[in-house]
Design a protein around this motif. Structure first.
Motif, PDB file in Angstrom:
ATOM      1  N   ARG A  47      45.928 -19.961 -64.272  1.00  0.00           N
ATOM      2  CA  ARG A  47      46.926 -18.990 -64.693  1.00  0.00           C
ATOM      3  C   ARG A  47      47.206 -19.901 -65.947  1.00  0.00           C
ATOM      4  O   ARG A  47      48.433 -19.689 -66.814  1.00  0.00           O
ATOM      5  N   ILE A  51      46.989 -15.747 -70.441  1.00  0.00           N
ATOM      6  CA  ILE A  51      48.223 -15.173 -70.049  1.00  0.00           C
ATOM      7  C   ILE A  51      47.115 -13.429 -69.850  1.00  0.00           C
ATOM      8  O   ILE A  51      46.659 -13.483 -70.333  1.00  0.00           O
ATOM      9  N   THR A  53      48.071  -9.727 -69.950  1.00  0.00           N
ATOM     10  CA  THR A  53      49.449  -8.398 -71.129  1.00  0.00           C
ATOM     11  C   THR A  53      48.431  -6.917 -70.450  1.00  0.00           C
ATOM     12  O   THR A  53      47.259  -7.022 -69.904  1.00  0.00           O
ATOM     13  N   GLY A 102      49.548 -20.633 -70.212  1.00  0.00           N
ATOM     14  CA  GLY A 102      49.515 -19.691 -69.256  1.00  0.00           C
ATOM     15  C   GLY A 102      51.188 -19.959 -68.184  1.00  0.00           C
ATOM     16  O   GLY A 102      51.561 -18.728 -68.228  1.00  0.00           O
ATOM     17  N   PHE A 105      54.386 -18.127 -69.183  1.00  0.00           N
ATOM     18  CA  PHE A 105      54.453 -17.104 -69.912  1.00  0.00           C
ATOM     19  C   PHE A 105      54.976 -16.380 -68.245  1.00  0.00           C
ATOM     20  O   PHE A 105      54.195 -16.392 -67.284  1.00  0.00           O
ATOM     21  N   SER A 107      55.370 -12.215 -67.464  1.00  0.00           N
ATOM     22  CA  SER A 107      55.531 -10.852 -67.113  1.00  0.00           C
ATOM     23  C   SER A 107      56.651  -9.624 -66.545  1.00  0.00           C
ATOM     24  O   SER A 107      56.514 -10.475 -65.029  1.00  0.00           O
ATOM     25  N   SER A 112      58.351 -10.080 -71.614  1.00  0.00           N
ATOM     26  CA  SER A 112      57.667 -10.834 -71.136  1.00  0.00           C
ATOM     27  C   SER A 112      58.384 -12.108 -71.558  1.00  0.00           C
ATOM     28  O   SER A 112      59.125 -12.034 -72.886  1.00  0.00           O
ATOM     29  N   ILE A 114      58.661 -16.335 -72.773  1.00  0.00           N
ATOM     30  CA  ILE A 114      57.552 -17.554 -72.719  1.00  0.00           C
ATOM     31  C   ILE A 114      58.398 -18.428 -73.321  1.00  0.00           C
ATOM     32  O   ILE A 114      59.150 -18.031 -74.166  1.00  0.00           O
TER      33      ILE A 114
END
Length: 122
Positions: A47, A51, A53, A102, A105, A107, A112, A114
């Motif tokens: 991870r 990341i 998306t 990641g 981050f 989602s 999202s 961060i």
């Protein structure tokens, strides 16, 4: 010629061995070898190097020098799987020396989150 097995290749990638040769006064070979490894001990935490998306996978840029090679290895593996990652530089051309991991981050549907700190400064 001996061909390395896939297991041997993975060991080489994970251990990152280096052989340092130095000249000596000995008449045997004239060289002395020193061996060093710099294992990628955190590569299992997938991870962190990227990341995901809705537009695709974005490779990060690790802040730790010990982990800096990990995104390149993950990129190689993703391409072998038919996944073309999006380099982080494409998303943020103004901060090429920045860091993105990641683990910072999250989602959540169309939103999202961060984090910013020691590991991510984007």
């Amino acid at each position: 010629m001996q061909i390395l097995s896939p297991e041997d290749i993975v060991d080489i990638i994970l251990l990152q061995p280096t052989i340092h040769l130095e000249t000596t006064d000995r008449h045997n070979t004239g060289f002395k070898a020193k061996y060093e490894v710099a294992p990628l001990m955190n590569l299992m935490f997938l991870r962190d190097q990227m990341i995901t998306t809705k537009h695709g996978v974005v490779l990060g840029n690790m802040n730790s020098s010990q982990r800096s090679d990990e995104p390149r290895i993950i990129e190689f593996a993703l391409k072998k799987l038919g996944i073309t990652p999006i380099p982080v530089q494409i998303l943020d051309r103004h901060r090429r020396n920045g860091y993105l991991e990641g683990g910072d981050f999250i989602s959540a549907d169309d939103i999202s989150f961060i984090g910013r700190g020691l590991r991510t400064d984007k």
